[in-house]
Design an enzyme around this catalytic site. Structure first.
Site, PDB file in Angstrom:
ATOM      1  N   GLN A  29      -2.360  -5.811  -1.465  1.00 28.69           N
ATOM      2  CA  GLN A  29      -2.961  -4.670  -2.149  1.00 28.69           C
ATOM      3  C   GLN A  29      -4.466  -4.876  -2.320  1.00 28.69           C
ATOM      4  O   GLN A  29      -4.986  -5.980  -2.129  1.00 28.69           O
ATOM      5  CB  GLN A  29      -2.306  -4.497  -3.522  1.00 28.69           C
ATOM      6  CG  GLN A  29      -2.408  -5.727  -4.396  1.00 28.69           C
ATOM      7  CD  GLN A  29      -1.288  -5.827  -5.404  1.00 28.69           C
ATOM      8  OE1 GLN A  29      -0.672  -4.836  -5.780  1.00 28.69           O
ATOM      9  NE2 GLN A  29      -1.024  -7.031  -5.874  1.00 28.69           N
ATOM     10  N   ASP A  84      -1.109 -11.143 -14.664  1.00 30.18           N
ATOM     11  CA  ASP A  84      -2.227 -11.329 -15.593  1.00 30.18           C
ATOM     12  C   ASP A  84      -1.876 -12.279 -16.731  1.00 30.18           C
ATOM     13  O   ASP A  84      -2.751 -12.742 -17.458  1.00 30.18           O
ATOM     14  CB  ASP A  84      -2.701  -9.984 -16.158  1.00 30.18           C
ATOM     15  CG  ASP A  84      -1.581  -9.196 -16.823  1.00 30.18           C
ATOM     16  OD1 ASP A  84      -0.941  -9.715 -17.755  1.00 30.18           O
ATOM     17  OD2 ASP A  84      -1.347  -8.041 -16.414  1.00 30.18           O
ATOM     18  N   ASP A 136       8.236 -13.390  -4.082  1.00 29.17           N
ATOM     19  CA  ASP A 136       8.857 -12.069  -4.192  1.00 29.17           C
ATOM     20  C   ASP A 136       9.882 -12.066  -5.327  1.00 29.17           C
ATOM     21  O   ASP A 136      10.923 -12.728  -5.238  1.00 29.17           O
ATOM     22  CB  ASP A 136       9.523 -11.733  -2.859  1.00 29.17           C
ATOM     23  CG  ASP A 136      10.104 -10.331  -2.814  1.00 29.17           C
ATOM     24  OD1 ASP A 136      10.151  -9.662  -3.874  1.00 29.17           O
ATOM     25  OD2 ASP A 136      10.522  -9.898  -1.732  1.00 29.17           O
ATOM     26  N   ASP A 155       7.570  -6.527 -15.145  1.00 25.32           N
ATOM     27  CA  ASP A 155       6.208  -6.090 -15.436  1.00 25.32           C
ATOM     28  C   ASP A 155       5.539  -5.767 -14.108  1.00 25.32           C
ATOM     29  O   ASP A 155       4.652  -6.477 -13.645  1.00 25.32           O
ATOM     30  CB  ASP A 155       5.468  -7.202 -16.190  1.00 25.32           C
ATOM     31  CG  ASP A 155       4.039  -6.834 -16.542  1.00 25.32           C
ATOM     32  OD1 ASP A 155       3.635  -5.693 -16.258  1.00 25.32           O
ATOM     33  OD2 ASP A 155       3.327  -7.703 -17.083  1.00 25.32           O
ATOM     34  N   PRO A 162       3.993  -3.253  -2.841  1.00 19.78           N
ATOM     35  CA  PRO A 162       4.884  -4.388  -3.109  1.00 19.78           C
ATOM     36  C   PRO A 162       5.838  -4.168  -4.268  1.00 19.78           C
ATOM     37  O   PRO A 162       6.829  -4.884  -4.392  1.00 19.78           O
ATOM     38  CB  PRO A 162       3.907  -5.533  -3.406  1.00 19.78           C
ATOM     39  CG  PRO A 162       2.638  -4.875  -3.812  1.00 19.78           C
ATOM     40  CD  PRO A 162       2.570  -3.600  -3.036  1.00 19.78           C
TER      41      PRO A 162
END
Length: 280
Positions: A29, A84, A136, A155, A162
């Site tokens: 991405q 994050d 994954d 999350d 993806p």
């Protein structure tokens, strides 16, 4: 500040004034890190707002605490996505959590978050209870042993790229399979306004797979429409509606958004048009 940084969705723009600090394309991405006037540093994936320093608690507290304050046990937790670190950070506030698997598909999200948004992950990256796997999450759930987690939290981003596989029946069935008796599953479930069809379909599907599932509604001002949802599911009844007082007491004072009272109201705040669509 350099200008406006916008997310565009169905003819509507959602923007913050700020500067782009990093913009790169990973194998999965496009990743952008920005500094905004209003919310501090933030992260976008494929042009969509994910998180920001002064907004992240609206999202992370709503996803984590209803699940961890209601599951029968919380010794083993799986977080899929969440590179994050914010979701893992909130989970690790509970001393009962012995082991947390954090599975993020894009290692650059983790690295850039550690570098530019260190306050969101906090001490997660050095906590021995947290095992980070760059891989994954869909495959992780498919390969995990039966009944191996007390809580499973998803999350992920929106259902494209993806994250697309995080919204289908096969994935949810694996999440149910790996959940221990008395466990709770939770996922972000999009905006009932901006992504109405996706939201309703997710709740319906989770009810079919788990037997019990309900959306919780809150607000994330930087997301499309500002109105967001998280859906909680369990096999042995809607246990996510019953907060364990001792656990809640451990974390409530450190929360900016979540409280047992807020949780009750947010679970009951189903708008009439959604209630009609979800009716049997």
């Amino acid at each position: 500040m350099g200008g406006w940084i916008d997310e565009e969705h169905r003819g509507v723009r959602y923007g913050l004034a700020g500067d782009v600090l990093v913009e790169e394309t990973s194998p999965f991405q496009r990743i952008s890190v920005i500094r905004s006037e209003r919310y501090g540093k933030g992260l976008l994936l494929d042009g969509c707002w994910m998180t920001a320093e002064q907004q992240e608690r609206h999202y992370h507290e709503a996803l984590v605490h209803p699940a961890l304050c209601s599951a029968e046990a919380i010794e083993r937790v799986l977080v899929i996505g969440g590179g994050d670190g914010g979701t893992a950070r909130e989970c690790l506030r509970y001393p009962e959590v012995i082991h947390l698997d954090l599975v993020e598909i894009d290692g650059r999200v983790v690295e850039l978050s550690q570098e530019h948004l260190p306050g969101i992950g906090g001490a997660v990256w050095s906590d021995s209870r947290c095992q980070l796997t760059v891989g994954d999450g869909i495959a992780w759930a498919a390969n995990a042993p039966d009944q191996s987690y007390d809580v499973v939290l998803v999350d992920g981003s929106d259902p494209a790229g993806p994250a697309e596989g995080l919204f289908n029946r096969a994935f949810f069935e694996h999440c149910r399979r790996i959940l221990k008796p008395g466990g709770v599953f939770a996922t972000q479930s999009e905006s009932p306004e901006a992504f109405r069809e996706v939201h309703v379909a997710m709740v319906r599907l989770l009810r079919e797979v788990f037997g019990h599932a309900d959306p919780l509604y809150g607000w994330v001002p930087m997301y499309p429409s500002g109105w967001w949802s998280w859906t909680f599911a369990a096999v042995d009844g809607p246990r996510y509606r019953t907060v364990q007082p001792a656990r809640a007491a451990l974390v409530a004072e450190g929360c900016e958004i979540w409280s047992p009272r807020w949780q009750q109201g947010a679970l009951d705040a189903v708008p009439a048009f959604i209630a009609r669509e979800l009716a049997p």
